[in-house]
Design an enzyme around this catalytic site. Sequence first.
Site, PDB file in Angstrom:
ATOM      1  N   ARG A  45     -61.320 -18.664  30.531  1.00 15.31           N
ATOM      2  CA  ARG A  45     -61.034 -19.550  31.671  1.00 15.31           C
ATOM      3  C   ARG A  45     -59.906 -19.040  32.575  1.00 15.31           C
ATOM      4  NH1 ARG A  45     -62.080 -25.275  29.273  1.00 15.31           N
ATOM      5  NH2 ARG A  45     -59.905 -25.110  28.726  1.00 15.31           N
ATOM      6  N   HIS A 179     -66.764 -10.928   8.098  1.00 16.79           N
ATOM      7  CA  HIS A 179     -66.063  -9.636   8.152  1.00 16.79           C
ATOM      8  C   HIS A 179     -65.920  -8.990   6.776  1.00 16.79           C
ATOM      9  CE1 HIS A 179     -62.398 -11.918   7.171  1.00 16.79           C
ATOM     10  NE2 HIS A 179     -61.834 -10.764   6.856  1.00 16.79           N
ATOM     11  N   LYS A 183     -66.224  -4.604   5.261  1.00 15.71           N
ATOM     12  CA  LYS A 183     -65.196  -3.822   4.559  1.00 15.71           C
ATOM     13  C   LYS A 183     -65.886  -2.700   3.790  1.00 15.71           C
ATOM     14  CE  LYS A 183     -62.059  -7.776   3.971  1.00 15.71           C
ATOM     15  NZ  LYS A 183     -60.831  -7.488   4.685  1.00 15.71           N
ATOM     16  N   HIS A 241     -67.187 -15.615   2.511  1.00  5.77           N
ATOM     17  CA  HIS A 241     -66.766 -14.349   1.900  1.00  5.77           C
ATOM     18  C   HIS A 241     -67.078 -14.261   0.399  1.00  5.77           C
ATOM     19  CE1 HIS A 241     -64.937 -14.182   5.722  1.00  5.77           C
ATOM     20  NE2 HIS A 241     -63.792 -14.753   5.412  1.00  5.77           N
ATOM     21  N   LYS A 327     -54.253 -19.645  -0.898  1.00  5.24           N
ATOM     22  CA  LYS A 327     -53.186 -19.192   0.010  1.00  5.24           C
ATOM     23  C   LYS A 327     -51.844 -19.348  -0.702  1.00  5.24           C
ATOM     24  CE  LYS A 327     -55.557 -19.408   4.160  1.00  5.24           C
ATOM     25  NZ  LYS A 327     -56.015 -18.108   4.569  1.00  5.24           N
TER      26      LYS A 327
END
Length: 489
Positions: A45, A179, A183, A241, A327
Amino acid sequence: MSENTTIVIFGASGDLTSRKLVPALLHLYCKGRLPEGVRVVGSARRPWSDEQFREVLREHAEQFMGAAFDSALWPSFAARLFYVPGSLNELDDFRKLDRALVRLEGGPANRLYYLSVGPELYEAAIRNLAEADMARERDGCWRRVVIEKPFGRDRASARALNSVVHAAFEEHQVYRIDHYLGKETAQNILFLRFANTIFEPVWNRRYVDHVQISVTETVDVGHRAGYYDGSGVLRDMFQNHLLQLLSLVAMEPPASFEADAVRNEKAKVLSAIRPIALADTIRAQYRGYRDAEGVAPDSQTPTYAALRLYIDNWRWKGVPFYLRSGKALRAKASQISIQFQRPPHVMFDLPPDFKLIPNILAMCIQPDEGVHLKFQVKVPDSAQAMRPVDMEFRYQTAFNRESLPDAYERLLLDALQGDASLFARSDEIELAWGIIDPVIQGWEASPEVSPLLTYEPGTWGPEQADAFLAAEDRRWWHGCGDQMTEDEA
Ligand code: BG6
């Protein structure tokens, strides 16, 4: 195939473009891997000019690529960068963009549309691409669309999104990115299994005790708390994943490396996963998570999960697969460990409390990418003592390179070349949600079966996760090679 190719990046002012897409494209350009007549057109934008866009990208490329940034090559790459402002919700902006592309292309050209935008904008973007007649392949040129994760937030929304996508594009035009599949080490799982003969005969329930797939991260949710709090670790990491890694480890050998042959086998494995029992799951949140900006003060969102699942087919019946991710843990490591069974009879004269460490084949996806095989040897100068040692392959030493290409390089190149084997097909996505949805719903409906636990940042997660495996005389492996040996000590 025409070399005249345009890569259109929607969301060109965003983080992913600067951090991943442009560095990957620049690397590919420096290696001469991009089509001769390629151009990259950014759209977002902000009312930037081509010049401003090039300046911003240069600044970010320098920042994110560090020493790998090639300032001598930048001007010729920058000359291929263009910018067309627009909103994804405005059909008129797509028409304007199309006219600008036609001018730049000067004749028939291939187009790769990359949706590097929030998932709430996917549907509008896809509908408008079709509406502006930008999705139809013509003049011998292709049109492809790359869609980032998250692909839906449950099976119903993924299905709805798939039907919007299929109304505009044929499945062969669609590239859903995960993704992890880009790898090098994830790709190597298939080479290790199917370009060798010594592993496959033992890759089954007769020899394997269990499999661990573990993706631990040290980072906390940081500035992504707003998104993360509405998702949690199962949606963020497991649906995509971890289940993708699992399908590569567990699939049957396809007859060819052609995209659909590979994806058929992956889909078969996913459809053979038994519904996960809630009692086989652990969920936890790190202490301090609720203080992050954007997180509800009473948030029940798990930042860690561990679970056990079974694949009901001939190869894997009865072999537990343990998956975990979280995490704010002690170390960043993505690894798959295949733990083999103990020898049926040990004839050596060992102390009564001796615990024989079984063979383990560990595939380190990151960091310190490689493959390690742990086996027992006789300790020199002893009568019958034994000790596990490690036979290792490390990418860094075997190929003498500091770092491996980023996953986005491989994936962008494959999308440009029309190879979808490393992209998730619509059925895989829906099957994966079908595995994850009932767990998320079960946690909400029966919190007492698997209550939300708390863990300290910087640890390996809740103690209950260790107890979960210890109850079966097993343990988590936290790293590869030396790290595994340290863990034992
Ligand atoms: C992303 C998740 O898909 O993968 C992030 O949204 C996570 O939460 C990231 O941090 C991990 O990727 P990598 O390549 O760093 O292991």
